[in-house]
Design an enzyme around this catalytic site. Structure first.
Site, short mmCIF file in Angstrom:
data_model
loop_
_atom_site.label_atom_id
_atom_site.label_comp_id
_atom_site.label_asym_id
_atom_site.label_seq_id
_atom_site.Cartn_x
_atom_site.Cartn_y
_atom_site.Cartn_z
N ASP A 22 6.33 20.00 -10.99
CA ASP A 22 7.75 19.84 -11.27
C ASP A 22 8.01 19.57 -12.76
O ASP A 22 7.61 20.37 -13.60
CB ASP A 22 8.31 18.75 -10.35
CG ASP A 22 9.82 18.61 -10.39
OD1 ASP A 22 10.51 19.59 -10.06
OD2 ASP A 22 10.30 17.53 -10.76
N HIS A 44 8.80 21.08 -1.48
CA HIS A 44 8.72 20.98 -2.94
C HIS A 44 7.62 20.05 -3.43
O HIS A 44 6.98 20.33 -4.45
CB HIS A 44 10.07 20.50 -3.49
CG HIS A 44 10.05 20.19 -4.96
ND1 HIS A 44 9.83 21.16 -5.91
CD2 HIS A 44 10.23 19.01 -5.63
CE1 HIS A 44 9.88 20.61 -7.12
NE2 HIS A 44 10.10 19.31 -6.96
#
Length: 301
Positions: free
Chosen positions: A111, A280
């Site tokens: 991320d 995610h």
């Protein structure tokens, strides 16, 4: 508490990378080569708790909290957000590694940490052996190709960049609610048990600090402004170090983009895999699968 539980035998330090800026750094392991681990939003070094124990016998391990996150320094943002540019945040990490005696190293990132790693590679390719990116594509590609579905799942990208302290004031009202909402929105349903209450409490504790909220907002504001200027300058630059791209098979990034093909536009040597049954938060949701791919990639390179 967290060090003893998740990283027994590791050491915790604060490394000064520039005047009044210290990066929280956790080190351990052994080996001929070093791996720098860079976490994502809204987390900290604890994101690697399922990964590091299985690499520490073969590599020197360095985990940090990014500038603005966790226990690292959280300076007030400059008007142009330049002190939270990925160039500056990447240089923080390079200075940490240099001060620890590592001139060349691998990066494993997720991320926001992957966005810092991307810029670090563009600015200092001679220092990076390999890099693993998790659940991202280049920032500008994601902004430029925004859809309704992406904006719904990644709404915070557009909320954080609102002017002044507007997002900071609202987030400070109920940080626990934000952490729970954000994680629930992006975690695959079978992986929820991997986020124990003590981990959620620690993520929330840091996010409840107004300086952390400010630092995170500055990180995102920089991505939408000064980082794009830096990216435009390097738009035609090719990355030739080995890249491993991993993404959640059920996540928004993998559903909206061809991730491997996206990285192949600017990276010459890309290996890529969708991580099955995963949203995610890839290294926390499916650590066994991540370790399988990471170990093979590191062994091959």
């Amino acid at each position: 508490m967290y060090m003893q539980k998740y990283y027994p035998g590791f050491e915790k330090n604060f490394i000064e990378v520039e005047e009044n800026i210290k990066i929280h750094t956790v080190t351990g392991g052994q080996g001929k080569e070093a791996i720098l681990f860079l976490h994502g939003h809204p987390e900290n070094y604890l994101i690697w708790r399922f990964i590091v124990p299985y690499l520490k016998n073969d590599y020197n391990i360095v985990m940090t909290d990014l500038r603005g996150y966790g226990e690292s320094s959280k300076p007030k943002g400059e008007p142009d957000h330049s002190n939270y540019s990925k160039r500056v945040m990447g240089n923080d990490q390079l200075q940490v590694m240099h001060k620890l005696g590592f001139d060349k190293f691998h990066i494993i990132s997720h991320d926001r940490g992957s966005r810092v790693a991307h810029r670090l590679i563009l600015d200092n390719p001679e220092n990076i052996l390999t890099c693993t990116f998790m659940d991202i594509l280049p920032t500008d590609d994601m902004y430029d190709q925004t859809t309704k579905e992406f904006a719904n799942k990644y709404w915070h990208w557009f909320f954080y960049i609102q002017p002044g302290d507007f997002p900071e004031v609202l987030l400070a009202k109920d940080p626990k609610k934000f952490i729970e909402f954000n994680l629930t929105k992006k975690i695959g349903p079978t992986a929820r048990a991997n986020f124990s209450q003590d981990i959620l409490d620690e993520y929330t504790r840091h996010f409840a600090d107004p300086k952390t909220i400010h630092g995170i907002c500055e990180d995102y504001k920089a991505s939408a402004s000064i980082d794009r200027i830096h990216n435009d300058f390097d738009r035609n630059k090719k990355i030739d170090i080995p890249i491993l791209a991993l993404w959640g098979e059920n996540g928004i990034v993998g559903n909206l983009w061809d991730v491997k093909a996206g990285w192949e536009k600017t990276c010459i040597n890309v290996t890529g895999y969708a991580v099955e049954n995963c949203g995610h938060f890839v290294p926390e949701e499916q650590p066994e699968i991540v370790l399988k791919y990471v170990k093979k990639f590191l062994n091959d390179n």
